[in-house]
Design an enzyme around this catalytic site. Structure first.
Site, mmCIF file in Angstrom:
data_model
loop_
_atom_site.group_PDB
_atom_site.id
_atom_site.type_symbol
_atom_site.label_atom_id
_atom_site.label_comp_id
_atom_site.label_asym_id
_atom_site.label_seq_id
_atom_site.Cartn_x
_atom_site.Cartn_y
_atom_site.Cartn_z
ATOM 1 N N HIS A 1 -9.690 1.059 4.705
ATOM 2 C CA HIS A 1 -8.423 1.176 5.436
ATOM 3 C C HIS A 1 -8.657 2.042 6.675
ATOM 4 C CE1 HIS A 1 -4.301 2.286 6.405
ATOM 5 N NE2 HIS A 1 -3.937 1.224 5.703
ATOM 6 N N ASN B 1 0.873 -1.176 0.000
ATOM 7 C CA ASN B 1 0.000 0.000 0.000
ATOM 8 C C ASN B 1 0.912 1.229 0.000
ATOM 9 O OD1 ASN B 1 -1.808 2.048 0.476
ATOM 10 N ND2 ASN B 1 -2.341 1.406 2.558
ATOM 11 N N TRP B 2 1.015 1.846 -1.154
ATOM 12 C CA TRP B 2 1.956 2.976 -1.285
ATOM 13 C C TRP B 2 1.418 4.253 -0.651
ATOM 14 C CZ3 TRP B 2 4.133 2.639 -7.044
ATOM 15 C CH2 TRP B 2 4.805 1.411 -7.186
ATOM 16 N N LYS B 3 0.159 4.250 -0.273
ATOM 17 C CA LYS B 3 -0.482 5.431 0.339
ATOM 18 C C LYS B 3 -0.253 6.670 -0.532
ATOM 19 C CE LYS B 3 0.002 3.295 4.814
ATOM 20 N NZ LYS B 3 -0.128 3.431 6.235
ATOM 21 N N GLY C 1 1.997 1.789 10.843
ATOM 22 C CA GLY C 1 2.943 2.901 10.749
ATOM 23 C C GLY C 1 3.607 3.262 12.060
ATOM 24 N N GLU D 1 -7.038 4.348 7.922
ATOM 25 C CA GLU D 1 -6.804 5.788 7.707
ATOM 26 C C GLU D 1 -8.030 6.431 7.066
ATOM 27 O OE1 GLU D 1 -3.048 5.348 5.687
ATOM 28 O OE2 GLU D 1 -2.129 4.729 7.571
ATOM 29 N N GLU E 1 -5.885 -5.363 10.332
ATOM 30 C CA GLU E 1 -4.891 -4.316 10.536
ATOM 31 C C GLU E 1 -5.167 -3.616 11.864
ATOM 32 O OE1 GLU E 1 -2.795 -3.095 6.756
ATOM 33 O OE2 GLU E 1 -4.498 -1.753 6.966
ATOM 34 N N GLY F 1 2.556 -1.311 4.361
ATOM 35 C CA GLY F 1 2.627 0.118 4.064
ATOM 36 C C GLY F 1 4.072 0.565 3.880
ATOM 37 N N GLY F 2 4.668 1.079 4.946
ATOM 38 C CA GLY F 2 6.007 1.685 4.880
ATOM 39 C C GLY F 2 7.042 0.832 4.162
ATOM 40 N N SER G 1 3.001 -2.624 10.339
ATOM 41 C CA SER G 1 4.447 -2.653 10.558
ATOM 42 C C SER G 1 5.087 -3.999 10.185
ATOM 43 C CB SER G 1 4.789 -2.254 11.997
ATOM 44 O OG SER G 1 4.351 -0.923 12.237
HETATM 45 C C1 PEP Z 1 -1.028 -0.119 5.940
HETATM 46 O O1 PEP Z 1 -0.990 1.011 5.530
HETATM 47 O O2 PEP Z 1 -1.945 -0.851 5.583
HETATM 48 C C2 PEP Z 1 0.047 -0.577 6.818
HETATM 49 C C3 PEP Z 1 -0.060 -1.768 7.331
HETATM 50 O O3 PEP Z 1 1.098 0.288 7.039
HETATM 51 P P1 PEP Z 1 2.490 -0.080 7.757
HETATM 52 O O4 PEP Z 1 2.987 -1.357 7.128
HETATM 53 O O5 PEP Z 1 3.382 1.087 7.454
HETATM 54 O O6 PEP Z 1 2.225 -0.248 9.200
#
Ligand code: PEP
Length: 254
Positions: free
Chosen positions: A98, A13-15, A176, A100, A170, A237-238, A216
């Site tokens: 998501h 997920n490049w956000k 994050g 967010e 999640e 994500g990251g 994470s």
């Molecule tokens: C996400 O955005 O779905 C996510 C899991 O982010 P991260 O891996 O950065 O925690």
């Protein structure tokens, strides 16, 4: 490791990150590493990058996704993108609900449910996200939250309609933050989610539905997470923005 019924999926997920040039570079890196992937791989990219990334991924096996969609097919919804437009632009998948979007943009289970319907209608594989906040976990509300989000988000669809649907667990406190759920915590939550899927949509749907873990995920913790019986993949994500994603794609589940 996931049951043979469920092909593992690692989705990035490049956000709201990367320029077009950076997106092209990252898409080339991911598609170049696809040969050593341990399952299916997807990248969910910003709307503006869908077309250029789609060109790079064509014929490589890496799937392309959006990060959200609107439930209507078209019309006066300034700033929104429909599931049909994602499909038309080359997407095969879409993230829905998501945390967010829920936390920062007020998305409810009802919105999630309508978006899910739109995605399914357009032939997109939906990745429906659920998960509890830290406060909910600390006040023993995790199971109630997951039960409500699953029931509300997936209600009204026959198991056959949901055949392609993917669920992502999640925990909000792990996204994050660098705090990952332990493999045991992830397994416990995934097993609970599978039991809820069984309750609402039946045993055979629940047994075949992929449940990803997100929060994470790194190159260092992916193997132990993927070793859990009900963890069928990861939403990343990251770490999906870095070279580490290649190692995550090539996870080794014991
Ligand atoms: C996400 O955005 O779905 C996510 C899991 O982010 P991260 O891996 O950065 O925690």
């Amino acid at each position: 490791m996931a049951s043979a019924l469920r092909r593992p999926l690692i989705a990035g997920n490049w956000k709201m990150n990367l320029t077009l040039a950076q997106s092209v570079d990252l898409a080339k890196l991911v598609s170049g590493g696809f040969g050593s992937a341990s399952g299916e791989v997807a990248v969910c990219v910003p709307f503006t990058a869908i077309t250029v990334v789609g060109e790079i991924l064509k014929g490589t096996g890496v799937r392309l996704g959006g990060q959200d969609c609107h439930w209507e097919a078209s019309g006066a919804f300034t700033g929104e993108i429909s599931a049909g437009q994602l499909r038309d632009a080359g997407c095969q998948m879409v993230i829905i609900g998501h945390s967010e979007r829920r936390r920062l943009f007020g998305e409810t289970d009802e919105h999630v449910n309508k978006k899910l319907g739109a995605a399914l209608k357009c032939g997109l594989t939906p990745i429906v996200c659920v998960g509890e906040t830290l406060e909910e976990r600390e006040t023993q509300k995790t199971w109630r939250v997951l039960e409500t989000q699953i029931a509300g988000g997936l209600k009204g669809f026959a198991p056959s309609e949901l055949a392609q649907a993917v669920v992502a667990y999640e925990p909000v406190w792990a996204i994050g933050t660098g705090k990952t759920a332990s493999p045991a915590q992830a397994q416990e939550a995934h097993l609970f989610i599978r039991s809820q899927l069984k309750k609402v949509h039946g045993g055979s749907f629940a047994a075949g539905c992929r449940i990803l873990y997100g929060g994470s995920v790194t190159a260092d913790n992916v193997d132990s997470l993927m070793a859990q019986a009900d963890v069928d993949g990861a939403l990343v994500g990251g770490a999906s923005l870095k070279k580490d994603f290649l190692r995550i794609m090539g996870f080794r589940a014991a």
